[in-house]
Design a protein around this motif. Structure first.
Motif, short mmCIF file in Angstrom:
data_model
loop_
_atom_site.label_atom_id
_atom_site.label_comp_id
_atom_site.label_asym_id
_atom_site.label_seq_id
_atom_site.Cartn_x
_atom_site.Cartn_y
_atom_site.Cartn_z
N ASP A 214 0.87 -1.16 0.02
CA ASP A 214 0.01 0.02 0.01
C ASP A 214 0.87 1.28 -0.06
OD1 ASP A 214 -2.13 -1.65 0.00
OD2 ASP A 214 -2.79 -1.09 2.27
N ALA A 215 0.26 2.19 -0.79
CA ALA A 215 1.10 3.44 -0.88
C ALA A 215 1.04 4.30 0.49
CB ALA A 215 0.62 4.39 -2.43
N VAL A 216 1.93 5.19 0.51
CA VAL A 216 1.92 6.23 1.56
C VAL A 216 2.46 7.43 0.88
CG1 VAL A 216 2.23 4.61 3.58
CG2 VAL A 216 4.25 5.57 2.69
N SER A 217 2.01 8.40 1.26
CA SER A 217 2.47 9.74 0.89
C SER A 217 2.47 10.81 2.08
CB SER A 217 1.69 10.32 -0.44
OG SER A 217 0.35 10.45 -0.03
N ALA B 122 11.33 15.56 4.29
CA ALA B 122 11.90 15.75 2.78
C ALA B 122 12.87 14.86 2.59
CB ALA B 122 12.26 17.10 2.96
N ASP B 123 13.90 14.49 3.39
CA ASP B 123 15.00 13.72 2.93
C ASP B 123 14.54 12.14 2.77
OD1 ASP B 123 14.46 13.39 5.74
OD2 ASP B 123 16.53 12.64 5.89
N LEU B 124 13.45 11.83 2.91
CA LEU B 124 12.81 10.56 2.82
C LEU B 124 11.65 10.34 1.70
CD1 LEU B 124 13.01 8.98 6.43
CD2 LEU B 124 14.65 8.45 4.46
N VAL B 125 11.36 11.54 1.27
CA VAL B 125 10.13 11.61 0.11
C VAL B 125 10.85 10.82 -1.09
CG1 VAL B 125 8.73 12.91 -1.29
CG2 VAL B 125 8.93 13.37 0.99
N GLY B 126 10.32 9.97 -1.80
CA GLY B 126 10.57 9.08 -2.77
C GLY B 126 11.36 7.89 -2.38
N ARG C 106 7.89 4.99 0.15
CA ARG C 106 6.68 4.95 -0.61
C ARG C 106 5.61 3.98 -0.51
NH1 ARG C 106 11.06 4.59 -4.73
NH2 ARG C 106 10.35 2.67 -4.73
N THR C 107 5.94 2.80 0.27
CA THR C 107 5.09 1.91 0.74
C THR C 107 5.10 1.59 1.98
OG1 THR C 107 6.43 0.14 0.42
CG2 THR C 107 5.33 0.71 -1.56
N VAL C 108 3.96 0.78 2.77
CA VAL C 108 4.00 0.54 4.12
C VAL C 108 5.45 -0.42 4.43
CG1 VAL C 108 2.78 -1.04 5.81
CG2 VAL C 108 1.50 0.74 4.29
N ARG C 109 5.56 -1.37 3.35
CA ARG C 109 6.82 -1.93 3.58
C ARG C 109 7.98 -1.05 3.89
NH1 ARG C 109 6.41 -4.14 -0.66
NH2 ARG C 109 6.04 -6.28 -0.14
N ASP C 110 8.15 0.02 3.03
CA ASP C 110 9.12 1.11 3.41
C ASP C 110 9.34 1.73 4.74
OD1 ASP C 110 10.07 0.56 0.70
OD2 ASP C 110 9.04 2.36 0.00
N VAL C 111 7.97 1.85 5.01
CA VAL C 111 7.79 2.48 6.62
C VAL C 111 8.38 1.59 7.63
CG1 VAL C 111 6.04 3.21 8.17
CG2 VAL C 111 5.97 3.99 5.96
N VAL C 112 7.80 0.15 7.42
CA VAL C 112 8.27 -0.77 8.53
C VAL C 112 9.62 -0.75 8.34
CG1 VAL C 112 8.40 -3.39 8.92
CG2 VAL C 112 6.17 -2.03 8.46
N LEU C 113 10.41 -0.98 7.20
CA LEU C 113 11.85 -1.21 7.02
C LEU C 113 12.44 0.27 7.77
CD1 LEU C 113 12.10 -2.42 3.61
CD2 LEU C 113 12.94 -3.65 5.82
N HIS C 114 12.06 1.12 7.47
CA HIS C 114 12.49 2.60 8.17
C HIS C 114 12.59 2.47 9.73
CE1 HIS C 114 14.06 6.55 8.72
NE2 HIS C 114 12.67 6.70 9.64
N VAL C 115 11.25 1.85 10.05
CA VAL C 115 11.14 2.06 11.69
C VAL C 115 12.11 0.91 12.14
CG1 VAL C 115 9.50 1.65 13.56
CG2 VAL C 115 8.83 3.13 11.47
N ILE C 116 12.11 -0.13 11.63
CA ILE C 116 13.17 -1.12 12.10
C ILE C 116 14.74 -0.45 12.15
CG2 ILE C 116 14.30 -3.02 11.35
CD1 ILE C 116 11.87 -4.12 10.32
N GLU C 117 15.18 0.21 11.14
CA GLU C 117 16.46 0.81 11.08
C GLU C 117 16.62 1.82 12.06
OE1 GLU C 117 18.59 3.40 7.62
OE2 GLU C 117 16.69 4.04 8.03
N GLU C 118 15.53 2.77 12.35
CA GLU C 118 15.56 3.92 13.36
C GLU C 118 15.62 3.13 14.70
OE1 GLU C 118 14.12 8.12 14.53
OE2 GLU C 118 13.35 7.28 12.52
N THR C 119 14.59 2.21 14.75
CA THR C 119 14.45 1.71 16.21
C THR C 119 15.70 0.89 16.55
OG1 THR C 119 12.09 1.36 15.96
CG2 THR C 119 13.02 0.28 17.86
#
Length: 158
Positions: free
Chosen positions: A107-110, A115-119, A122-135
């Motif tokens: 699913d798309a997110v927008s 600003a540095d993460l726009v693009g 793009r998807t829920v998968r990307d959000v999960v991966l980013h939160v794994i990275e940040e956590t």
């Protein structure tokens, strides 16, 4: 479930939850006075980092995935102690899990991304991966003051 039998979603949720557990394990038992002390040159404290991590969950899952502009915390009450901040973090994680259940990984997110993460996100998968990275990154950050404050190391399931 065997690791090879996990779906991609199961694997992502497993690693996200493992890193969340690492964060709370590192601060578990830390004296509140120590949680308010900074032992790093930048000046942040373990308490502040726990509050930040709750905000990470709220921002990425409530705002970016669900599109909710309210920014309403899942935990009501002050964040005056490490116990309060940890309870708030756990409440945000629980809400994030509930939100995640309603969306597919593709699913798309927008909505409301830095600003540095726009693009890049793009998807829920990307959000999960980013939160794994940040956590994971912040779990490591928490290891440092914990060792400097009371000498405890090797905390958490990882």
């Amino acid at each position: 479930m065997e690791a090879a039998d996990r779906t991609e979603r199961d694997a992502l949720e497993h690693f996200l939850d493992a890193n969340r557990a690492a964060v709370t394990a590192v601060v578990d038992g830390l004296a509140d006075a120590d949680a308010r002390r900074s032992v790093v040159p930048t000046g942040w404290t373990p308490l502040e980092l726990m509050v930040h991590l709750g905000g990470v969950e709220r921002h990425w899952f409530l705002r970016v995935v669900r599109g909710d502009r309210s920014d309403r915390p899942a935990h009501h009450g002050p964040l005056a102690s490490l116990a309060d901040a940890t309870a708030a973090y756990r409440a945000e994680c629980a809400r994030s899990r509930q939100i995640l259940e309603r969306f597919g990984l593709d699913d798309a997110v927008s909505f409301d991304q830095p600003a540095d993460l726009v693009g890049e996100v793009r998807t829920v998968r990307d959000v999960v991966l980013h939160v794994i990275e940040e956590t994971a990154r912040h779990a490591g950050h928490l290891d440092i003051p914990r060792e400097l404050l009371d000498g405890r190391t090797g905390l958490g399931p990882r």
